[in-house]
Every structure is written in structure tokens, then in C-alpha cells.
Design an enzyme around this catalytic site. Structure first.
Site, PDB file in Angstrom:
ATOM      1  N   HIS A 195      -3.535  14.094  22.829  1.00 39.72           N
ATOM      2  CA  HIS A 195      -2.712  13.634  24.284  1.00 39.72           C
ATOM      3  C   HIS A 195      -1.465  13.117  23.965  1.00 39.72           C
ATOM      4  O   HIS A 195      -1.756  12.293  23.403  1.00 39.72           O
ATOM      5  CB  HIS A 195      -3.618  13.001  25.548  1.00 39.72           C
ATOM      6  CG  HIS A 195      -3.766  11.768  25.402  1.00 39.72           C
ATOM      7  ND1 HIS A 195      -5.809  11.844  23.985  1.00 39.72           N
ATOM      8  CD2 HIS A 195      -4.386  11.072  24.948  1.00 39.72           C
ATOM      9  CE1 HIS A 195      -5.506  10.364  24.772  1.00 39.72           C
ATOM     10  NE2 HIS A 195      -5.023  10.427  25.383  1.00 39.72           N
ATOM     11  N   ASP A 255       0.250   9.458  26.141  1.00 38.28           N
ATOM     12  CA  ASP A 255       0.377   8.963  27.158  1.00 38.28           C
ATOM     13  C   ASP A 255       0.236   8.794  28.096  1.00 38.28           C
ATOM     14  O   ASP A 255       0.316   8.830  29.329  1.00 38.28           O
ATOM     15  CB  ASP A 255       0.082   7.456  26.617  1.00 38.28           C
ATOM     16  CG  ASP A 255      -1.887   7.097  26.444  1.00 38.28           C
ATOM     17  OD1 ASP A 255      -2.507   7.514  26.201  1.00 38.28           O
ATOM     18  OD2 ASP A 255      -2.379   5.982  25.352  1.00 38.28           O
ATOM     19  N   HIS A 276      -1.998  11.609  19.916  1.00 34.17           N
ATOM     20  CA  HIS A 276      -3.147  10.970  19.281  1.00 34.17           C
ATOM     21  C   HIS A 276      -4.721  12.098  20.472  1.00 34.17           C
ATOM     22  O   HIS A 276      -4.140  12.187  21.158  1.00 34.17           O
ATOM     23  CB  HIS A 276      -2.836  10.219  19.810  1.00 34.17           C
ATOM     24  CG  HIS A 276      -3.659   9.091  21.235  1.00 34.17           C
ATOM     25  ND1 HIS A 276      -1.734   9.193  21.395  1.00 34.17           N
ATOM     26  CD2 HIS A 276      -4.125   8.697  21.831  1.00 34.17           C
ATOM     27  CE1 HIS A 276      -2.368   8.366  22.741  1.00 34.17           C
ATOM     28  NE2 HIS A 276      -3.724   7.892  22.814  1.00 34.17           N
ATOM     29  N   ARG A 298     -19.495   3.309  21.032  1.00 31.10           N
ATOM     30  CA  ARG A 298     -18.533   2.581  20.880  1.00 31.10           C
ATOM     31  C   ARG A 298     -17.983   2.517  21.985  1.00 31.10           C
ATOM     32  O   ARG A 298     -17.962   2.992  23.062  1.00 31.10           O
ATOM     33  CB  ARG A 298     -17.650   4.117  20.270  1.00 31.10           C
ATOM     34  CG  ARG A 298     -15.884   3.357  19.953  1.00 31.10           C
ATOM     35  CD  ARG A 298     -15.574   4.883  19.346  1.00 31.10           C
ATOM     36  NE  ARG A 298     -13.886   4.658  19.445  1.00 31.10           N
ATOM     37  CZ  ARG A 298     -12.357   4.749  20.372  1.00 31.10           C
ATOM     38  NH1 ARG A 298     -12.670   4.526  21.268  1.00 31.10           N
ATOM     39  NH2 ARG A 298     -11.601   4.616  19.134  1.00 31.10           N
TER      40      ARG A 298
END
Length: 289
Positions: free
Chosen positions: A190, A192, A249, A259
């Protein structure tokens, strides 16, 4: 030479497999480049790329906020280990009151949004939340946010006062649990600026270590030269980049472990600005301050 049924099909299959094997191993090194390894300690590392036309055209309306160059930068010296530990503690304490049934849990200190099951709740309205946060938690948050804001301004050559914190800015916890809702599917490529209209500069602060606390979960830039450039999360590492289509990204799916990261986003448009989060007023909180 001896023959057998389907020999031609078999031969073609072997040939195709051989070609694919040669292509894969012959281009493997060229298809992926490590921008930041987990074991490296980076003072500052950057990659400049050409700004997308639409991104640069939009920023012309905001003097003092146009980058001298687009791209991405990483640093392991911007946020201290103790600051990263405090932020990780905030994330863990808040998320202990909820948690997605899928693989992605979100905590937004500004709005109070917290993943719970397949939905979101306002953490500040939960009875159990009154003793979770302290005033000093929000002070640490603001200090780190200001450090990142100044670092973005310095690297991209813009004025710090032209950058405004914007929504959404949030903690994330990613695990290998299967996705149950669209909010759990964090791994899709996508841009941002297309996902969040207000974004002009994005930053990520990692609060756990790739290869130690989790497997998978690397951050991947997909560049126009058919190369993926990867960032391996390291506790305290900050990755900052322009939010336009020059920085397509995704995050790899986490294969095991947990994470943690903090996304801090900035806009050049003051109408999208949000205030720093503060501890909601209550009799209990007044006593804790």
C-alpha cells in the site's frame, strides 16, 4: 532412445522447472536489497528517491513543508533504549485489556481505540483502564514524538513547525495468528498517502527485534527498479519516509513470536492536526499525578 507415455509433457515440465530455477537463483540477489539489518547499529542511513508528481504537487500548497528530496531514512541513535522500553511497556499494558482475535492488535492513545476481539473499544471507557497509564507515560510519548518530528524535518529539509501530528498514530502488535477481519490483513502492499489522506511523512519506531522476538515481519519497500528493499526491525530503530507513491511498501507476515511497533505520522495540512495524547481526567488519575 526408449520412450514412454506422456514423455513430451514430462520433458516440457522438466524444462520449465529448470528455467524457473535458473531465473530464481540468477535474480535472487538482485530482487532484494537490505537497507537495514537487525544486527547493524545505524547512526543514520538514507536512500533518496524521486518524489511522485502528485505528492510533490500537493505539497507546493504548504510552504516550508516541501522536501528537498523524497526517500527514506533509518537511525538507531534517535530513540534511547530506556525510551523504547517505556513505550513497549505502555503498549503491553494497554493491549492487555483487549487484543484482536486475529494477528493484528492496535492501540491509539489519541482516540483510545483498542482492538478487542473482532472490533474496537475505547480503552479510556474501560473500568480496568483507570490504573493502566500514568502521566509520565504520555510525557515519554511526547518526547519521542518530538525527536522523530525534528529528525524528519532535518533529513527532508523542512521546517519542524510545519509538521503536525496527525491521525492515525498508534501502537501495533503483530503475531502469526490467522486473520479474522480485514483489520488483521496488514501484509498487503500500500501507499500511505492513499490509505490515509492526511499523511505526508510517516515514521515507524520498532519496539522488538527481528530474529529474536519474532520471525518474518520485515518492512519492505517495493521500488520501481523491480527491487525490494528491506528493513529488519531492531528495538529502538526509527524508519522515516515520505508518504507518497514513491514509497510503496508492505510488512511481511509474522511467522512466529510477537512484533511491536509505534507508527507516528505527520501532515503538512494544519486542518488534519491532532494534539499530543494526554491522560484523561478522573479522580483516580488526579491522585496518580
Amino acid at each position: 532412445m526408449p520412450t514412454f507415455p506422456y514423455q513430451r509433457v514430462f520433458t516440457r515440465a522438466i524444462l520449465i522447472l529448470g528455467v524457473l530455477t535458473v531465473v530464481y537463483f540468477g535474480t535472487k540477489d538482485g530482487r532484494e536489497v537490505a537497507l537495514a539489518k537487525q544486527k547493524e547499529v545505524l547512526h543514520h542511513r538514507a536512500q533518496d528517491i524521486t518524489c511522485s508528481d502528485d505528492y510533490k504537487a500537493e505539497l507546493e500548497s504548504f510552504p516550508g513543508c516541501v522536501p528537498r528530496r523524497c526517500g527514506r531514512a533509518m537511525s538507531d541513535k534517535l530513540v534511547s533504549g530506556s525510551e523504547a522500553d517505556v513505550l513497549l511497556s505502555i503498549a503491553k499494558r494497554g493491549m492487555a485489556l483487549g487484543g484482536s482475535q486475529g494477528g493484528a492488535t492496535i492501540l491509539d492513545l489519541h482516540s483510545g481505540a483498542l482492538s478487542q476481539g473482532k472490533n474496537f473499544v475505547n480503552i479510556y471507557r474501560l473500568n480496568d483502564a483507570k490504573d493502566v497509564f500514568k502521566k509520565t507515560d504520555f510525557t515519554f510519548y511526547k518526547v519521542v514524538k518530538t525527536k522523530i518530528q525534528n529528525a524528519i524535518a532535518h533529513h527532508f529539509g523542512v521546517q519542524p513547525q510545519s509538521l503536525y501530528l496527525t491521525h492515525p498514530t498508534f501502537f501495533s502488535r503483530l503475531t502469526a495468528a490467522p486473520a479474522l477481519t480485514v483489520h488483521d490483513e496488514y501484509w498487503h502492499p500500500h501507499i500511505d498517502k492513499e490509505t490515509y489522506e492526511s499523511f505526508h511523512y510517516t515514521s515507524l519506531l520498532y519496539l522488538s527485534d527481528y530474529g529474536r522476538d519474532f520471525q518474518g515481519g520485515r518492512f519492505v519497500f517495493i521500488d520501481g527498479d523491480n527491487t525490494n528493499r528491506t528493513v529488519e526491525p531492531r528495538k529502538g530503530r526509527v524508519c522515516m519516509f515520505t508518504s507518497g507513491s514513491e514509497n510503496l511498501h508492505y510488512v511481511e507476515r509474522v511467522m512466529s513470536g510477537t512484533r511491536y511497533a509505534l507508527t507516528v505520522s505527520f501532515t503538512c495540512d494544519q486542518k488534519y492536526a491532532i494534539d499530543d495524547p494526554t491522560l484523561p481526567s478522573s479522580p483516580q488519575n488526579e491522585q496518580k499525578q
